[in-house]
Design an enzyme around this catalytic site. Structure first.
Site, PDB file in Angstrom:
ATOM      1  N   LYS A  83       0.874  -1.184   0.000  1.00  0.00           N
ATOM      2  CA  LYS A  83       0.000   0.000   0.000  1.00  0.00           C
ATOM      3  C   LYS A  83       0.909   1.230   0.000  1.00  0.00           C
ATOM      4  O   LYS A  83       1.792   1.348   0.866  1.00  0.00           O
ATOM      5  CB  LYS A  83      -0.896   0.020   1.249  1.00  0.00           C
ATOM      6  CG  LYS A  83      -2.101  -0.897   1.134  1.00  0.00           C
ATOM      7  CD  LYS A  83      -2.905  -0.896   2.407  1.00  0.00           C
ATOM      8  CE  LYS A  83      -4.074   0.046   2.361  1.00  0.00           C
ATOM      9  NZ  LYS A  83      -4.946  -0.131   3.558  1.00  0.00           N
TER      10      LYS A  83
HETATM   11  O1  G3P Z   1      -7.963  -0.025   4.772  1.00  0.00           O
HETATM   12  C1  G3P Z   1      -8.045   1.162   5.434  1.00  0.00           C
HETATM   13  C2  G3P Z   1      -9.387   1.805   5.460  1.00  0.00           C
HETATM   14  O2  G3P Z   1     -10.382   0.900   5.251  1.00  0.00           O
HETATM   15  C3  G3P Z   1      -9.567   2.708   6.656  1.00  0.00           C
HETATM   16  O3  G3P Z   1     -10.827   2.697   7.205  1.00  0.00           O
HETATM   17  O4  G3P Z   1     -12.419   3.202   9.022  1.00  0.00           O
HETATM   18  O5  G3P Z   1     -10.047   4.010   9.205  1.00  0.00           O
HETATM   19  O6  G3P Z   1     -11.600   5.057   7.577  1.00  0.00           O
HETATM   20  P1  G3P Z   1     -11.242   3.811   8.317  1.00  0.00           P
END
Ligand code: G3P
Length: 214
Positions: A83
């Site tokens: 990533k």
């Molecule tokens: O893979 C990372 C992404 O899904 C982050 O999610 O909930 O931290 O916005 P969030």
């Protein structure tokens, strides 16, 4: 639509894998910080449970360092996907690493132009963060829709991972707009299985089964 699990928790990964529906895993530094295990050992363990892509984030900020870090991370297992956050230094690194055959998921995508540039640089995946857009009153799924249309217009093979999913309706909408992948937290995946009418139905059937002459 492929389903990735958005977690670094080995117990959750093993459980969801046993359901037979996990195509890959995405981690990030925040998710890894919640686990009480050494980073590289944990990633190797995840890669042994999941045969599909296991996404690990580069944390360097200069292209030269991202490239070096990415090459080291890619050695952890055959199914590692890097990533790399979208930025100029990230694009330079994506170009080099993709050219070496290392798969890259460009992360923290919040606009169609970012996704287009990542795809052109050679990214295998892009990850629009829809929940974080919804959080600030922007339609996250509109972004996904636009990215899919742009990639389709030009035959770009980069796959769209819908990320930052908060609830099952995000998954439904991702599937309706034709996203390639949804990366889903375990708690949301669990909700996707359940329905109160299923529970009531099962309870009733079990009750009635006890009355059946056998
Ligand atoms: O893979 C990372 C992404 O899904 C982050 O999610 O909930 O931290 O916005 P969030």
């Amino acid at each position: 639509m492929k389903i990735f699990l958005d977690t670094a928790n080995l117990k959750q990964i093993k459980e969801a894998a046993s359901w037979g529906i996990v195509d890959g895993v995405t981690t990030n530094p925040t998710l890894l910080s919640k686990e009480d295990q050494k980073f590289e050992e944990l990633i190797k363990k995840i890669c042994r449970v999941i045969s599909g892509p296991v996404n690990v984030e580069c944390v360097s900020t200069k292209s030269k360092d991202i490239i070096e870090e990415g090459r080291e991370l890619a050695k952890l297992a055959d199914n590692i996907v890097l990533k790399i956050p979208i930025c100029v230094e990230g694009l330079k690194a994506i170009k080099v690493l993709s050219g070496e055959g290392i798969q890259v998921n460009t992360t923290l995508i919040f606009s169609p132009t970012q996704a287009l540039l990542a795809a052109k640089a050679g990214a295998r995946y892009v990850s629009p963060f829809i929940g974080r857009l919804d959080d600030i009153s922007h339609e996250g799924m509109d972004l996904v829709d636009k990215i899919i249309a742009i990639f389709s217009n030009y035959g770009l093979e980069t796959e769209v991972i819908v990320a930052s999913i908060r609830h099952p309706l995000h998954v439904v909408d991702a599937a309706l707009v034709g996203a390639d992948i949804a990366t889903i937290p375990f708690v949301v995946l669990d909700k996707m299985v359940k329905h109160p009418l299923t529970d009531i139905g099962m309870e009733q059937f079990l009750k009635d089964w006890s009355k059946v002459k056998r």
